[in-house]
Write a protein that holds these residues in place. Structure first.
Motif, PDB file in Angstrom:
ATOM      1  N   LYS A  57       0.550  -1.087  -0.104  1.00 30.63           N
ATOM      2  CA  LYS A  57      -0.234   0.462   0.698  1.00 30.63           C
ATOM      3  C   LYS A  57       1.492   1.125   0.409  1.00 30.63           C
ATOM      4  O   LYS A  57       0.605   2.149  -0.495  1.00 30.63           O
ATOM      5  CB  LYS A  57      -1.152  -0.316   1.725  1.00 30.63           C
ATOM      6  N   ALA A  58       2.224   1.294   0.363  1.00 32.98           N
ATOM      7  CA  ALA A  58       2.255   2.681   0.648  1.00 32.98           C
ATOM      8  C   ALA A  58       3.932   2.763  -0.026  1.00 32.98           C
ATOM      9  O   ALA A  58       4.625   3.569  -0.398  1.00 32.98           O
ATOM     10  CB  ALA A  58       3.390   2.869   1.906  1.00 32.98           C
ATOM     11  N   GLY A  59       3.692   1.559  -1.154  1.00 32.53           N
ATOM     12  CA  GLY A  59       4.593   1.070  -2.553  1.00 32.53           C
ATOM     13  C   GLY A  59       5.974   0.424  -1.823  1.00 32.53           C
ATOM     14  O   GLY A  59       5.499  -0.482  -0.724  1.00 32.53           O
ATOM     15  N   ILE A  60       6.795   0.749  -2.085  1.00 30.89           N
ATOM     16  CA  ILE A  60       8.078  -0.875  -1.789  1.00 30.89           C
ATOM     17  C   ILE A  60       9.135  -0.541  -1.588  1.00 30.89           C
ATOM     18  O   ILE A  60       9.960   0.607  -1.801  1.00 30.89           O
ATOM     19  CB  ILE A  60       8.332  -1.433  -3.294  1.00 30.89           C
ATOM     20  N   ASP A  61      10.462  -0.767  -0.320  1.00 33.59           N
ATOM     21  CA  ASP A  61      11.261  -0.673   0.066  1.00 33.59           C
ATOM     22  C   ASP A  61      11.732  -1.889  -0.138  1.00 33.59           C
ATOM     23  O   ASP A  61      11.549  -2.761   0.812  1.00 33.59           O
ATOM     24  CB  ASP A  61      11.012  -0.554   1.512  1.00 33.59           C
TER      25      ASP A  61
END
Length: 211
Positions: free
Chosen positions: A118-122
């Motif tokens: 949901k918050a993008g990829i780390d």
């Protein structure tokens, strides 16, 4: 530089009254039609264990260029009446064309978790998580899907108002409990929502070549 493999991700529900015909169409026409397209490598069907949409189809391609080819676009000018009918009966469908990256492990298991990040990829966190589970009994493989907004045109009954293009992690496992446990761990580590599926069947280009 080698082009990343691509994947067409299609998830949908279907009304109970239309379900038998929908599955006949998918199993006896649609998957074979798509896998026959130049650049397509396989088509795989899954059914929900615990997911918002009951049916999931994944089509792997040699690269994203398969989705801009003349052969791919020609497929849409040859839609059968059966295809048009079923595409228009999909309920709450979702279509994404994605680049595959961060492949970890090899093979496909009987169960699949789709983790929407949901918050993008780390990337660093993903790598740490993948390395931490590689020896877990029942873990098979995982890979990241990054949707391409331009190529991810909506299906006929897909809402065009809000179509978030979140990256998704596909987690493949040997059995349901391992998949559920590892998916829960990944969801916490990577801030993800989880959808759980079981394998229905797969068709590969190689199988088609051998008749």
């Amino acid at each position: 530089m080698t082009q990343p493999h691509g994947m067409l991700f299609v998830a949908t529900n279907i009304d109970a009254a239309d379900e038998a015909d929908f599955n006949q169409w998918y199993d006896h026409e649609h998957v074979e039609e798509r896998v026959a397209i130049s650049g397509f490598l396989s088509g795989t069907r899954y059914q929900a264990v615990d997911a918002e949409r009951k049916y999931l189809g994944l089509y792997e391609t040699a690269s994203l260029e398969a989705f801009t080819s003349a052969d791919y676009h020609a497929a849409f000018t040859r839609q059968t009446e059966w295809s048009v009918k079923n595409l228009n009966k999909m309920v709450n469908p979702m279509r994404r064309v994605c680049a595959i990256s961060h492949q970890h492990g090899q093979g496909s298991g009987s169960h699949l978790a789709v983790l929407t990040l949901k918050a993008g990829i780390d990337v660093a966190s993903l790598g740490i998580w993948q390395n931490s589970v590689q020896q877990t009994p029942g873990y098979i493989a995982s890979r990241l899907l990054t949707p391409d907004p331009t190529l991810s045109s909506p299906l006929p009954r897909e809402t065009s108002a809000t179509r978030p293009m979140h990256p998704m992690l596909l987690l493949s496992c040997r059995d349901a409990q391992v998949c559920k446990t590892l998916a829960a761990d990944a969801a916490q580590a990577l801030n993800a929502d989880v959808q759980l599926y079981s394998l229905s069947w797969q068709l590969t280009k190689q199988e088609m070549a051998h008749g």
